[in-house]
Design a protein around this motif. Structure first.
Motif, PDB file in Angstrom:
ATOM      1  N   VAL A 277      43.044  40.545  47.871  1.00 46.76           N
ATOM      2  CA  VAL A 277      42.572  41.657  47.044  1.00 46.76           C
ATOM      3  C   VAL A 277      41.168  41.359  46.511  1.00 46.76           C
ATOM      4  CG1 VAL A 277      44.893  42.341  46.392  1.00 46.76           C
ATOM      5  CG2 VAL A 277      43.666  40.662  44.998  1.00 46.76           C
ATOM      6  N   PRO A 278      40.413  42.401  46.154  1.00 45.28           N
ATOM      7  CA  PRO A 278      39.057  42.180  45.634  1.00 45.28           C
ATOM      8  C   PRO A 278      39.059  41.418  44.315  1.00 45.28           C
ATOM      9  CG  PRO A 278      39.376  44.477  46.300  1.00 45.28           C
ATOM     10  CD  PRO A 278      40.727  43.828  46.313  1.00 45.28           C
ATOM     11  N   THR A 279      38.048  40.600  44.123  1.00 44.15           N
ATOM     12  CA  THR A 279      37.837  39.883  42.860  1.00 44.15           C
ATOM     13  C   THR A 279      36.385  40.100  42.442  1.00 44.15           C
ATOM     14  OG1 THR A 279      37.446  37.888  44.186  1.00 44.15           O
ATOM     15  CG2 THR A 279      39.616  38.134  43.170  1.00 44.15           C
ATOM     16  N   PRO A 280      36.059  41.290  41.978  1.00 43.14           N
ATOM     17  CA  PRO A 280      34.662  41.595  41.638  1.00 43.14           C
ATOM     18  C   PRO A 280      34.210  40.851  40.392  1.00 43.14           C
ATOM     19  CG  PRO A 280      36.091  43.380  40.941  1.00 43.14           C
ATOM     20  CD  PRO A 280      36.958  42.420  41.720  1.00 43.14           C
ATOM     21  N   ALA A 281      32.912  40.824  40.202  1.00 37.62           N
ATOM     22  CA  ALA A 281      32.361  40.219  38.994  1.00 37.62           C
ATOM     23  C   ALA A 281      32.494  41.189  37.841  1.00 37.62           C
ATOM     24  CB  ALA A 281      30.897  39.853  39.205  1.00 37.62           C
ATOM     25  N   GLY A 282      32.967  40.695  36.709  1.00 34.28           N
ATOM     26  CA  GLY A 282      33.051  41.511  35.505  1.00 34.28           C
ATOM     27  C   GLY A 282      31.849  41.252  34.624  1.00 34.28           C
ATOM     28  N   ARG A 283      32.020  41.350  33.336  1.00 33.84           N
ATOM     29  CA  ARG A 283      30.922  41.129  32.410  1.00 33.84           C
ATOM     30  C   ARG A 283      30.459  39.667  32.435  1.00 33.84           C
ATOM     31  NH1 ARG A 283      32.025  43.151  26.524  1.00 33.84           N
ATOM     32  NH2 ARG A 283      29.816  42.578  26.428  1.00 33.84           N
ATOM     33  N   HIS A 284      29.150  39.489  32.362  1.00 33.41           N
ATOM     34  CA  HIS A 284      28.539  38.156  32.292  1.00 33.41           C
ATOM     35  C   HIS A 284      28.885  37.310  33.521  1.00 33.41           C
ATOM     36  CE1 HIS A 284      27.703  39.373  28.230  1.00 33.41           C
ATOM     37  NE2 HIS A 284      28.981  39.395  27.900  1.00 33.41           N
ATOM     38  N   GLY A 285      29.143  37.957  34.664  1.00 31.09           N
ATOM     39  CA  GLY A 285      29.413  37.235  35.895  1.00 31.09           C
ATOM     40  C   GLY A 285      30.809  36.683  36.025  1.00 31.09           C
ATOM     41  N   ARG A 286      31.645  36.885  35.020  1.00 32.76           N
ATOM     42  CA  ARG A 286      32.999  36.341  35.091  1.00 32.76           C
ATOM     43  C   ARG A 286      33.854  37.128  36.086  1.00 32.76           C
ATOM     44  NH1 ARG A 286      34.649  32.645  31.411  1.00 32.76           N
ATOM     45  NH2 ARG A 286      33.264  32.181  29.677  1.00 32.76           N
ATOM     46  N   LEU A 287      34.848  36.444  36.604  1.00 33.43           N
ATOM     47  CA  LEU A 287      35.746  37.035  37.593  1.00 33.43           C
ATOM     48  C   LEU A 287      36.644  38.091  36.961  1.00 33.43           C
ATOM     49  CD1 LEU A 287      36.845  36.499  40.592  1.00 33.43           C
ATOM     50  CD2 LEU A 287      38.619  35.177  39.460  1.00 33.43           C
ATOM     51  N   ASP A 288      36.759  39.242  37.613  1.00 32.08           N
ATOM     52  CA  ASP A 288      37.736  40.245  37.223  1.00 32.08           C
ATOM     53  C   ASP A 288      39.022  39.945  37.990  1.00 32.08           C
ATOM     54  OD1 ASP A 288      39.326  42.456  36.812  1.00 32.08           O
ATOM     55  OD2 ASP A 288      37.794  43.948  37.266  1.00 32.08           O
ATOM     56  N   VAL A 289      40.012  39.399  37.288  1.00 30.72           N
ATOM     57  CA  VAL A 289      41.232  38.929  37.946  1.00 30.72           C
ATOM     58  C   VAL A 289      42.352  39.955  37.914  1.00 30.72           C
ATOM     59  CG1 VAL A 289      40.718  36.513  37.451  1.00 30.72           C
ATOM     60  CG2 VAL A 289      42.103  37.843  35.840  1.00 30.72           C
ATOM     61  N   SER A 290      42.068  41.170  37.465  1.00 28.76           N
ATOM     62  CA  SER A 290      43.143  42.144  37.257  1.00 28.76           C
ATOM     63  C   SER A 290      43.913  42.450  38.539  1.00 28.76           C
ATOM     64  CB  SER A 290      42.583  43.428  36.642  1.00 28.76           C
ATOM     65  OG  SER A 290      41.564  43.981  37.458  1.00 28.76           O
ATOM     66  N   LEU A 291      43.191  42.691  39.642  1.00 28.32           N
ATOM     67  CA  LEU A 291      43.881  43.012  40.897  1.00 28.32           C
ATOM     68  C   LEU A 291      44.607  41.794  41.457  1.00 28.32           C
ATOM     69  CD1 LEU A 291      41.188  45.276  42.605  1.00 28.32           C
ATOM     70  CD2 LEU A 291      43.279  45.991  41.434  1.00 28.32           C
ATOM     71  N   LEU A 292      44.000  40.629  41.306  1.00 30.60           N
ATOM     72  CA  LEU A 292      44.636  39.405  41.789  1.00 30.60           C
ATOM     73  C   LEU A 292      45.897  39.100  40.985  1.00 30.60           C
ATOM     74  CD1 LEU A 292      44.499  36.993  43.707  1.00 30.60           C
ATOM     75  CD2 LEU A 292      43.035  35.832  42.033  1.00 30.60           C
ATOM     76  N   ALA A 293      45.829  39.280  39.673  1.00 35.13           N
ATOM     77  CA  ALA A 293      47.001  39.041  38.822  1.00 35.13           C
ATOM     78  C   ALA A 293      48.119  40.016  39.158  1.00 35.13           C
ATOM     79  CB  ALA A 293      46.602  39.169  37.350  1.00 35.13           C
ATOM     80  N   GLN A 294      47.753  41.269  39.408  1.00 40.23           N
ATOM     81  CA  GLN A 294      48.761  42.270  39.764  1.00 40.23           C
ATOM     82  C   GLN A 294      49.435  41.915  41.090  1.00 40.23           C
ATOM     83  OE1 GLN A 294      47.222  46.267  39.817  1.00 40.23           O
ATOM     84  NE2 GLN A 294      48.997  47.084  40.904  1.00 40.23           N
ATOM     85  N   ALA A 295      48.638  41.482  42.065  1.00 35.87           N
ATOM     86  CA  ALA A 295      49.205  41.089  43.364  1.00 35.87           C
ATOM     87  C   ALA A 295      50.119  39.876  43.212  1.00 35.87           C
ATOM     88  CB  ALA A 295      48.085  40.782  44.351  1.00 35.87           C
ATOM     89  N   ALA A 296      49.721  38.918  42.368  1.00 44.19           N
ATOM     90  CA  ALA A 296      50.561  37.734  42.128  1.00 44.19           C
ATOM     91  C   ALA A 296      51.896  38.131  41.510  1.00 44.19           C
ATOM     92  CB  ALA A 296      49.820  36.757  41.219  1.00 44.19           C
ATOM     93  N   ASP A 297      51.869  39.079  40.572  1.00 45.48           N
ATOM     94  CA  ASP A 297      53.107  39.540  39.941  1.00 45.48           C
ATOM     95  C   ASP A 297      54.038  40.179  40.965  1.00 45.48           C
ATOM     96  OD1 ASP A 297      52.135  38.667  37.534  1.00 45.48           O
ATOM     97  OD2 ASP A 297      51.647  40.654  36.752  1.00 45.48           O
ATOM     98  N   GLU A 298      53.470  41.019  41.839  1.00 46.61           N
ATOM     99  CA  GLU A 298      54.291  41.706  42.835  1.00 46.61           C
ATOM    100  C   GLU A 298      54.914  40.723  43.825  1.00 46.61           C
ATOM    101  OE1 GLU A 298      55.142  44.917  42.761  1.00 46.61           O
ATOM    102  OE2 GLU A 298      54.078  44.904  40.845  1.00 46.61           O
ATOM    103  N   VAL A 299      54.141  39.739  44.219  1.00 50.23           N
ATOM    104  CA  VAL A 299      54.667  38.713  45.126  1.00 50.23           C
ATOM    105  C   VAL A 299      55.766  37.914  44.432  1.00 50.23           C
ATOM    106  CG1 VAL A 299      54.096  36.503  46.216  1.00 50.23           C
ATOM    107  CG2 VAL A 299      52.628  38.490  46.579  1.00 50.23           C
ATOM    108  N   ALA A 300      55.561  37.580  43.171  1.00 51.24           N
ATOM    109  CA  ALA A 300      56.542  36.797  42.426  1.00 51.24           C
ATOM    110  C   ALA A 300      57.889  37.511  42.333  1.00 51.24           C
ATOM    111  CB  ALA A 300      56.004  36.493  41.027  1.00 51.24           C
ATOM    112  N   LYS A 301      57.857  38.837  42.226  1.00 54.89           N
ATOM    113  CA  LYS A 301      59.097  39.607  42.145  1.00 54.89           C
ATOM    114  C   LYS A 301      59.852  39.609  43.474  1.00 54.89           C
ATOM    115  CE  LYS A 301      57.057  42.825  38.783  1.00 54.89           C
ATOM    116  NZ  LYS A 301      56.552  44.206  38.597  1.00 54.89           N
ATOM    117  N   ALA A 302      59.111  39.478  44.581  1.00 54.79           N
ATOM    118  CA  ALA A 302      59.725  39.642  45.900  1.00 54.79           C
ATOM    119  C   ALA A 302      60.093  38.335  46.582  1.00 54.79           C
ATOM    120  CB  ALA A 302      58.770  40.424  46.810  1.00 54.79           C
ATOM    121  N   MET A 303      59.377  37.264  46.292  1.00 58.37           N
ATOM    122  CA  MET A 303      59.536  36.063  47.106  1.00 58.37           C
ATOM    123  C   MET A 303      60.824  35.296  46.783  1.00 58.37           C
ATOM    124  SD  MET A 303      56.746  33.449  45.502  1.00 58.37           S
ATOM    125  CE  MET A 303      57.103  32.481  44.040  1.00 58.37           C
TER     126      MET A 303
END
Length: 413
Positions: free
Chosen positions: A87-113
């Motif tokens: 999933v995309p990990t775009p830059a957020g404010r001040h160059g920091r990583l926007d982890v929202s999509l990655l965190a959401q994908a991790a949650d979905e995988v955790a529920k299924a695996m």
């Protein structure tokens, strides 16, 4: 649905080629994407859906074999032996990583695996993301222990949109534990010709960040060289060509209107943000980012000077057609594109339109949506920003044409 060997979450520039390569290796692959439209265009094999990282033949073969299946994320994530997060990990404010999509994908995988599953993060990550974000989320949601009940690894993909064949590029791999690394190497070896294992996920994260930051620094340096050559009335291409004759210690980078895309400028931001987080300074990278950020405005400034020197009407009274708006030739990607930033600069003082066969419409910063026009559209001035090799060169005999693809406007005869 039959047993799934691998589930790829995110079917963009890196996810789709990974899914196709895994299917080609004989695995049963489910590709999942949050965009229903993206799933449809891949399943219907619409022109351009491979995003220049997968050929139509490769995609058709994978789908026809029945080994590549597609699903919208609302249909849920199934049980799988391997999960690859792309999933995309775009830059957020001040160059920091926007982890929202990655965190959401991790949650979905955790529920299924199920216990024993291998999770590989392929998304570009700032140092520490896999251990500090992905691991605790999967562990908390699944109730499983990383390294014992499930395996976690990072393998940042290297892509060069416009040049397909990502399986030919060496892949860096690192696991949370040695066993995680062993299993990840075994899987990645099926989709890449060479695997380079490193000692930790942080090391793997830094590899991707540094190699892209390296390019940013050198592109910015090439742009500073171009300015110096102009002041000295020397041809920058001649200097670069001669410097490239040195068989060691030199890697040629060309000047341009600014580096773009999902990796180079974003990774440099991650580099400096991570340095600040640890109380460190990164003056070289900071300077390179500043040079890159200034290039679109610099290009417009040089264009004004070129128009004045030739006695042509100023920008504020001109209809400007920009040819090529993607961040690099022969791709459909406009993210962080210098050409788009130039259009945003111009839109405040000129009547701007654009032509690009890869980009049917374009949203500007001011909320205006432009639609791609024919290269013959009415204009007082044409700017070539991105040269697509796969299409006819831009030719106009009725108005001046300036090639800005090197960052310095040059009138085309």
């Amino acid at each position: 649905m039959d047993i799934i060997d691998i589930t790829v979450i995110g079917l963009g520039f890196t996810g789709l080629p990974t899914a196709v390569a895994a299917a080609r290796s004989g695995l049963t692959v489910l590709g999942v994407d949050a965009s229903a439209e993206r799933v449809r265009e891949i399943s219907e094999q619409r022109p351009g859906c491979g995003l220049t990282t997968v050929t139509e033949q490769e995609l058709n073969s994978a789908l026809a074999s029945g080994r590549l299946l597609l699903r919208h994320s609302t249909q849920g994530i199934p049980h799988s032996n391997v999960y690859v997060l792309c999933v995309p990990t775009p830059a957020g404010r001040h160059g920091r990583l926007d982890v929202s999509l990655l965190a959401q994908a991790a949650d979905e995988v955790a529920k299924a695996m199920r216990p024993g599953a291998l999770v590989i993060v392929q998304s570009t990550c700032a140092p520490g993301t896999v251990e500090e974000v992905v691991l605790p989320r999967i562990a908390a949601v699944s109730g499983l222990c990383a390294g014992l009940d499930f395996h976690l690894a990072h393998s940042p993909v290297r892509t060069d949109p416009g040049n397909v064949g990502v399986d030919t590029v060496p892949r860096v791999v690192a696991g949370y534990t040695p066993r995680c690394t062993e299993l990840a190497v075994r899987f990645v070896s099926r989709v890449a010709r060479r695997v380079v294992a490193v000692s930790s996920t942080r090391a793997a994260e830094l590899v991707k960040i540094f190699e892209n930051t390296f390019r940013m620094v050198n592109i910015s340096l090439a742009n500073e060289l171009a300015a110096l050559c102009r002041a000295q009335r020397v041809d920058v291409d001649e200097v670069l060509e001669a410097a490239g004759s040195k068989p060691y210690g030199f890697l040629r980078h060309r000047p341009g209107p600014g580096a773009g895309g999902d990796c180079i400028p974003v990774s440099a931001g991650f580099f400096t943000a991570s340095a600040r987080r640890h109380g460190l300074h990164s003056p070289v990278v900071d300077a390179a980012i500043a040079v890159n950020d200034a290039m679109p405005a610099h290009t417009v400034h040089r264009l004004r000077e070129a128009l004045a020197a030739r006695g042509l009407p100023p920008l504020r009274r001109s209809r400007v057609l920009v040819a090529g708006v993607t961040y690099k030739p022969d791709t459909a990607n406009v993210r962080q594109s210098a050409a788009v930033r130039v259009i945003n600069e111009l839109s405040g003082e000129a009547d701007v339109a654009y032509h690009d066969p890869y980009v049917p419409s374009l949203l500007l910063d001011n909320g205006t949506t432009l639609v791609s026009q024919p290269v013959s559209a009415p204009a007082d001035l044409v700017l070539i920003m991105t040269r697509h090799a796969a299409h006819e060169p831009v030719r106009r005999d009725d108005v001046p044409v300036f090639d800005c693809s090197s960052g310095d406007p040059v009138e085309v005869a």
